[in-house]
Design a protein around this motif. Structure first.
Motif, mmCIF file in Angstrom:
data_model
loop_
_atom_site.group_PDB
_atom_site.id
_atom_site.type_symbol
_atom_site.label_atom_id
_atom_site.label_comp_id
_atom_site.label_asym_id
_atom_site.label_seq_id
_atom_site.Cartn_x
_atom_site.Cartn_y
_atom_site.Cartn_z
ATOM 1 N N ASN A 136 1.453 3.903 4.458
ATOM 2 C CA ASN A 136 1.116 2.597 5.043
ATOM 3 C C ASN A 136 1.443 1.443 4.123
ATOM 4 O O ASN A 136 1.895 0.391 4.575
ATOM 5 N N ASP A 141 5.554 -1.787 8.177
ATOM 6 C CA ASP A 141 6.002 -1.830 9.574
ATOM 7 C C ASP A 141 6.366 -0.404 9.986
ATOM 8 O O ASP A 141 7.503 0.041 9.774
ATOM 9 N N LYS A 143 4.751 3.663 11.827
ATOM 10 C CA LYS A 143 3.735 4.414 12.579
ATOM 11 C C LYS A 143 3.343 5.674 11.813
ATOM 12 O O LYS A 143 4.165 6.256 11.114
ATOM 13 N N ASN A 188 9.934 7.373 17.102
ATOM 14 C CA ASN A 188 8.643 6.666 17.142
ATOM 15 C C ASN A 188 7.926 6.818 18.486
ATOM 16 O O ASN A 188 7.547 5.830 19.112
ATOM 17 N N GLY A 257 8.973 4.359 9.493
ATOM 18 C CA GLY A 257 8.967 2.895 9.430
ATOM 19 C C GLY A 257 10.359 2.318 9.384
ATOM 20 O O GLY A 257 11.349 3.024 9.178
ATOM 21 N N ASN A 258 10.413 1.006 9.600
ATOM 22 C CA ASN A 258 11.693 0.303 9.597
ATOM 23 C C ASN A 258 11.678 -0.844 8.603
ATOM 24 O O ASN A 258 10.660 -1.511 8.426
ATOM 25 N N THR A 259 12.844 -1.070 7.955
ATOM 26 C CA THR A 259 12.997 -2.221 7.056
ATOM 27 C C THR A 259 14.338 -2.898 7.361
ATOM 28 O O THR A 259 15.149 -2.371 8.127
ATOM 29 N N LYS A 263 15.357 -5.055 11.036
ATOM 30 C CA LYS A 263 14.632 -3.765 11.089
ATOM 31 C C LYS A 263 15.595 -2.645 11.470
ATOM 32 O O LYS A 263 15.287 -1.765 12.282
#
Ligand code: NDP
Length: 328
Positions: A136, A141, A143, A188, A257-259, A263
């Motif tokens: 986290n 950003d 799940k 996701n 997650g995405n960056t 994203k």
């Protein structure tokens, strides 16, 4: 000087602590305490006394950390706040929804009596909780997904065994493979609890017990079974003894997650455990946290802690210098 350990409650976890202490030479078992007649409790270690819990107070100054090995359903909510008045303690409390209330009760008695208590130690809660925390904070950003099994859940088996009319029980938690595949692919997916796991229960009834009553008690049990796809099989004692003696378990924690500006980059963190013996693994985790409890007590720290509050270096017997040279 070795850390002196006491075991309170001698079931699977109590027995597991004995095996864990064999792998940790900086700790030694001082005594095993039980609510049963001590002469009826046979332990693995030689030259270690088995003592009635009614005499535990006399051991206050002879034990550095008391490992509480009772069941989460009814033992630990009573035992941990009570024994944190006399000892530094570690427990494996695993009723996730009740952790905040348990923490508050234990914190009060540990602080009032200058003791340290580390609760909810093990793999889930425990190592999986840490993995979720790291996931986290690193991928804000994203799940979370946790899948358990296939394996025996001791906490759930214990809860079934406490229902009136149940002679013995095993609960297997089984992940749904297609759901896990979708997570690994970075899809996701939105998954309800029911879509991720099946809870399969094998139950031996007492003579004359009401099967319909027992099945309803299981399927509607809050925090344990309500909301899950639960399958209950009633089986004979012979079948139970033949096919349901193992204590293997395991599971998977994912953070997906995405960056990136749009994203556009996907990242998946996966932490998994495949355990031949759930109690032996859980108690090896307990032993490491017992070492941390002993060190925090020596430093004069008091109150209740969870795995989130313990610096990783406190789990090791190695000095900071040794850790930096061997593990970085
Ligand atoms: P058990 O049912 O084997 O033992 C619980 C207690 O029951 C013992 O402390 C013992 O107390 C008593 N007991 C054991 N055997 C007998 C017997 N033959 N007759 C009468 N009483 C007996 O539970 P487990 O050790 O398998 O599990 C304890 C808890 O650990 C679970 O409830 C679960 O919540 C937790 N756990 C947590 C994990 C985590 O990752 N956080 C992982 C695995 C488990 P006494 O000696 O005083 O009679």
């Amino acid at each position: 000087m070795n850390i002196k350990i006491g075991i309170l409650g001698y079931g699977n976890i109590g027995r597991g602590v004995e095996t864990a202490l064999r792998d940790n030479p900086d700790m030694e078992l001082a005594a095993v305490f039980t609510r049963r007649d001590p002469s009826q409790v046979k332990i693995l270690s030689e030259n270690v006394p088995v003592i009635s819990v009614s005499e535990i107070e006399a051991w206050k100054d002879k034990i550095d950390v008391l490992l509480l090995c009772g069941g989460s359903a009814t033992d630990l909510p009573q035992q941990t706040p009570f024994y944190a008045k006399m000892f530094n303690v570690v427990d494996t409390f695993d009723t996730h929804a009740k952790v905040p209330a348990h923490f508050a009760a234990v914190d009060r008695s540990a602080k009032e009596n200058g003791k340290i208590a580390i609760i909810s130690v093990g793999w889930d809660p425990g190592l999986f909780s840490l993995s979720r925390l790291y996931g986290n904070v690193i991928l804000p950003d994203g799940k979370d997904y946790t899948f358990w099994g296939k394996g025996v859940s001791q906490g759930h088996s214990d809860a079934i065994r406490r229902i009136k009319g149940v002679k013995n029980a095993k609960q297997y938690t089984c992940p749904v493979e297609s759901a896990m595949r979708a997570v690994r692919n970075g899809e996701n997916p939105e998954l309800t609890t029911r879509e991720k796991h099946i809870r399969e229960c094998f139950v031996v009834l007492e003579d004359g017990a009401d099967a319909a009553y027992v099945e309803k008690q299981i399927k509607t049990m809050p925090n344990y079974f309500a909301g899950y796809h639960t399958v209950v099989h009633f089986i004979s004692e012979e079948e139970f003894d033949r096919n349901h003696q193992g204590l293997a378990h395991g599971g998977f924690v994912f953070r997906s997650g995405n960056t990136g500006k749009e994203k556009e980059h996907k990242h998946i963190i996966e932490f998994s455990l495949k355990l031949d013996s759930n109690p032996e693994f859980t108690t090896h985790v307990m032993a490491a946290y017992a070492r941390a409890a002993a060190r925090m007590a020596r430093e004069g720290q008091t109150g209740c802690k969870t795995v989130f509050d313990i610096p990783p270096a406190y789990l090791s017997e190695k000095s900071g210098e040794k850790l930096r040279s061997s593990m970085l």
